[in-house]
Motif scaffolding. Structure first.
Motif, short mmCIF file in Angstrom:
data_model
loop_
_atom_site.label_atom_id
_atom_site.label_comp_id
_atom_site.label_asym_id
_atom_site.label_seq_id
_atom_site.Cartn_x
_atom_site.Cartn_y
_atom_site.Cartn_z
N LEU A 78 0.81 -1.22 0.00
CA LEU A 78 0.00 0.00 0.00
C LEU A 78 0.85 1.27 0.00
N GLY A 79 2.18 1.11 -0.04
CA GLY A 79 3.07 2.26 -0.14
C GLY A 79 3.56 2.81 1.19
N ALA A 80 3.37 2.08 2.28
CA ALA A 80 3.81 2.55 3.59
C ALA A 80 4.97 1.71 4.10
N ARG A 81 5.89 2.36 4.74
CA ARG A 81 7.04 1.69 5.37
C ARG A 81 6.69 1.43 6.83
N VAL A 82 6.96 0.21 7.31
CA VAL A 82 6.64 -0.16 8.68
C VAL A 82 7.93 -0.36 9.46
N VAL A 83 7.96 0.23 10.66
CA VAL A 83 9.07 0.01 11.59
C VAL A 83 8.47 -0.52 12.89
N VAL A 84 9.02 -1.64 13.36
CA VAL A 84 8.61 -2.22 14.63
C VAL A 84 9.68 -1.81 15.65
N ALA A 85 9.24 -1.14 16.71
CA ALA A 85 10.18 -0.58 17.69
C ALA A 85 10.00 -1.21 19.06
N GLY A 86 11.11 -1.32 19.79
CA GLY A 86 11.06 -1.69 21.19
C GLY A 86 10.95 -3.17 21.50
N MET A 87 11.46 -4.00 20.63
CA MET A 87 11.39 -5.44 20.89
C MET A 87 12.23 -5.79 22.11
N ARG A 88 11.62 -6.46 23.07
CA ARG A 88 12.34 -6.89 24.26
C ARG A 88 13.19 -8.11 23.95
N PRO A 89 14.29 -8.29 24.69
CA PRO A 89 15.15 -9.46 24.45
C PRO A 89 14.38 -10.78 24.53
N ALA A 90 13.45 -10.91 25.48
CA ALA A 90 12.70 -12.16 25.61
C ALA A 90 11.86 -12.44 24.36
N VAL A 91 11.33 -11.39 23.75
CA VAL A 91 10.54 -11.55 22.53
C VAL A 91 11.45 -12.00 21.38
N ALA A 92 12.62 -11.36 21.26
CA ALA A 92 13.56 -11.74 20.21
C ALA A 92 14.01 -13.20 20.39
N ILE A 93 14.31 -13.58 21.62
CA ILE A 93 14.75 -14.95 21.90
C ILE A 93 13.64 -15.95 21.55
N THR A 94 12.41 -15.61 21.91
CA THR A 94 11.28 -16.49 21.60
C THR A 94 11.13 -16.67 20.10
N LEU A 95 11.26 -15.58 19.34
CA LEU A 95 11.15 -15.68 17.89
C LEU A 95 12.22 -16.61 17.33
#
Length: 133
Positions: A78-95
């Motif tokens: 749709l022409g929009a750039r998305v930035v996801v901010a503030g990922m916690r370490p536990a979330v990154a590890i889970t991913l």
């Protein structure tokens, strides 16, 4: 925006950027409603950028991760750039442990960096020094 958001998550507009966030309390139905509303807002507001702050998200499951990827892909189409901010370490590890990759999802450490990535600059500090005598 008028009225309460359908998905229960506020979506604010700052110029051509939409700012929103995800919370732990969201169930799958709420995430789907949020995704639909955000997609509609991108079109209606002609947004060129979307900041999704997930700093309050303590856990993430495969459904929410997949939804973030799909939302990012849809927004780009749709022409929009998305930035996801503030990922916690536990979330990154889970991913990583789940074997999920947020391919194509741009991330920053915090919302301020995310807004800067989307072209917003922090307002300069007011000049310091002596006042008028």
């Amino acid at each position: 925006m008028t009225g309460a958001p359908r998905g229960g998550v506020p979506i604010l507009r700052l110029g051509d950027v939409l700012v929103t966030g995800l919370l732990n309390e969201l169930d799958d139905k709420s995430v789907i409603a949020f995704t639909e509303e955000l997609t509609e807002r991108i079109v209606d507001d002609r947004a060129h950028g979307v900041l999704i702050d997930i700093s309050r998200l303590e856990l993430i499951d495969s459904f929410v991760a997949r939804t973030l990827m799909e939302l990012t892909t849809t927004a780009r189409l749709l022409g929009a750039r998305v930035v996801v901010a503030g990922m916690r370490p536990a979330v990154a590890i889970t991913l990583v442990e789940l074997g999920l990759q947020l391919s194509g999802v741009e991330t920053t450490l915090n919302a301020e960096q995310g807004m800067r990535a989307l072209g917003w600059e922090k307002a300069p500090a007011p000049p310091t020094g002596r006042g008028i005598n």
